[in-house]
Write an enzyme that holds these catalytic residues in place. Structure first.
Site, PDB file in Angstrom:
ATOM      1  N   LYS A  39       5.085  -8.149  -0.474  1.00 25.75           N
ATOM      2  CA  LYS A  39       6.082  -8.156  -0.545  1.00 25.75           C
ATOM      3  C   LYS A  39       7.675  -8.724   0.053  1.00 25.75           C
ATOM      4  O   LYS A  39       8.371  -8.192   0.371  1.00 25.75           O
ATOM      5  CB  LYS A  39       7.091  -6.044  -0.989  1.00 25.75           C
ATOM      6  CG  LYS A  39       6.256  -5.847  -2.568  1.00 25.75           C
ATOM      7  CD  LYS A  39       6.081  -5.042  -2.740  1.00 25.75           C
ATOM      8  CE  LYS A  39       5.698  -3.899  -3.993  1.00 25.75           C
ATOM      9  NZ  LYS A  39       5.233  -2.467  -3.408  1.00 25.75           N
TER      10      LYS A  39
ATOM     11  N   LYS B 218      -2.303 -12.682   2.307  1.00 22.37           N
ATOM     12  CA  LYS B 218      -2.333 -11.681   0.961  1.00 22.37           C
ATOM     13  C   LYS B 218      -0.874 -11.881   0.282  1.00 22.37           C
ATOM     14  O   LYS B 218       0.049 -12.483   1.443  1.00 22.37           O
ATOM     15  CB  LYS B 218      -2.620 -10.469   0.738  1.00 22.37           C
ATOM     16  CG  LYS B 218      -2.086  -9.197  -0.286  1.00 22.37           C
ATOM     17  CD  LYS B 218      -2.719  -7.986   0.046  1.00 22.37           C
ATOM     18  CE  LYS B 218      -1.309  -7.405   0.381  1.00 22.37           C
ATOM     19  NZ  LYS B 218      -1.525  -5.973   0.266  1.00 22.37           N
TER      20      LYS B 218
ATOM     21  N   LYS C 122      -0.456  -1.844   9.324  1.00 24.12           N
ATOM     22  CA  LYS C 122       1.154  -1.272   9.024  1.00 24.12           C
ATOM     23  C   LYS C 122       1.400  -0.488  10.399  1.00 24.12           C
ATOM     24  O   LYS C 122       2.699  -1.091  11.019  1.00 24.12           O
ATOM     25  CB  LYS C 122       1.493  -0.029   8.240  1.00 24.12           C
ATOM     26  CG  LYS C 122       1.328  -1.009   7.026  1.00 24.12           C
ATOM     27  CD  LYS C 122       2.665   0.127   6.040  1.00 24.12           C
ATOM     28  CE  LYS C 122       2.848  -1.367   4.692  1.00 24.12           C
ATOM     29  NZ  LYS C 122       1.474  -1.133   3.858  1.00 24.12           N
TER      30      LYS C 122
END
Ligand code: AMP
Ligand code: TRP
Length: 329
Positions: free
Chosen positions: A197, A194, A111
């Site tokens: 969202k 992956k 992140k």
């Protein structure tokens, strides 16, 4: 009796990855022990998020929990921030995890690697401390999560060893339990990534109309060749679809492979799309009903009360162990 605890953070629209890797299994734990499932709303604040979005996502997750078959009579469902002990235990535990180990967390690196120190909030860095508090407050022995969260459960275990070797057997040692099939569902556009969202094309969102999820599956990236074979290295796209199918049908990817051995890619994709529709159709209908009748509100209110009782006891035990003077009689 086993104590089982898990949570999902309301940061975006839930995906089929969340459903297969986590949500779908939560209900099964109700037969195995005492289940606590919460909405990690404080964790959602660790990356910038609009207030209205956070509120809406939190409602959605509550309704998804209920739609997935979690029964408030057999488990405790609550919002993280409604149990103040999470923040209080966090304030204590932050002194027992170190900068070096927090910096090495994959999620933090993913992140924040492209951000500079003036953009990185303390919360995202200290994310695993709060997560450890979530787990330890309930003396959880089992933590069902997808693969990406195992590292956070591992650091919680390190913390327990460190803490208990100093203060005695105060904290209970948890372990992660990862879904056997589907712990890591990949993006339909790029099976090296992956399903998360944040990718509108490669992700199936639980709120997508069924016709949209069907389209996304029909246009999923496949691999060269024409054989439906489970081989994640050589055939990542097809293997991902086989995994999705297998997870929804409670079989292994190898069994799914056998079922589709003679299929062409197009017919195989159609079967996967149907499996997704069969599962998500009724699930979505239950979700719509719960959102409309707002039954999640009283569930969350009762859950906060039940969870607070358990959490307060653990918090007191920890406060006592570290030497915080009690003024209770
Ligand atoms: P999060 O969206 O990060 O709050 O994740 C909620 C739960 O879903 C966690 O247990 C994750 O490990 C799991 N999860 C998230 N993405 C996936 C995925 N692509 N495949 C399988 N499980 C996932
Ligand atoms: N970090 C988890 C995720 O992103 C959510 C979470 C917060 C959690 N606290 C937890 C999961 C405690 C299990 C146990 O998915």
């Amino acid at each position: 009796m086993e104590r089982i605890l898990s949570g999902i953070k309301p940061t975006g629209e839930l995906t089929l990855g969340n459903y297969i890797g986590a949500l779908r299994h939560f209900k099964d734990f109700q037969n195995r022990g005492d289940v606590y499932i919460f909405i990690a709303d404080l964790h959602a604040l660790t990356m910038p998020i609009e207030a209205e979005t956070l509120r809406n996502n939190s409602r959605d997750i509550a309704a998804f929990y209920l739609a997935s078959g979690l029964d408030p009579k057999r488990c405790t469902i609550f919002l993280q921030h409604t149990v103040p002990a999470h923040a209080e235990l966090n304030a204590i535990l932050q002194n027992y995890l170190y900068m070096g180990e927090l910096k090495r967390m994959t999620q933090f690196k993913d992140k924040c690697s492209k951000m500079n120190d003036n953009q990185i909030g303390l919360g995202i860095f200290a994310y695993p401390v709060l997560m450890a508090a979530d787990i330890l407050l309930y003396d959880a022995t089992i933590v069902p999560v997808g693969e990406d969260q195992v590292q956070h459960v591992e650091i919680t275990r390190d913390l327990v060893h460190r803490f208990n070797s100093r203060y005695g057997e105060v904290l209970v040692l948890p372990r992660a339990e990862v879904t056997k099939v589907g712990a890591r569902i990949m993006s339909l556009c790029d099976p090296s990534k992956k399903m998360s969202k944040s990718d509108p094309k490669g992700d199936i969102f639980l709120k997508d109309p069924l016709s949209v999820s069907r389209k996304k599956i029909m246009s999923a990236v496949t691999d060269s060749g024409s054989e439906v074979r489970f081989d994640p290295a050589a055939k990542p796209g097809i293997s991902n679809l086989l995994t999705i199918y297998a997870a929804l049908k409670d079989i292994t990817p190898q069994e799914a492979e056998k079922r589709f051995a003679k299929f062409r890619y197009g017919d195989f994709k159609k079967a996967v799309a149907e499996a997704v529709e069969e599962e998500l159709g009724p699930f979505k209908a239950r979700y719509e009903k719960i959102i409309a009748d707002r039954s999640y509100i009283s569930v969350l209110r009762d859950g906060a009360k039940k969870a607070s009782l358990v959490a307060a006891k653990t918090l007191r035990r920890v406060q006592k162990a570290v030497g915080l003077l009690s003024v209770d009689e």
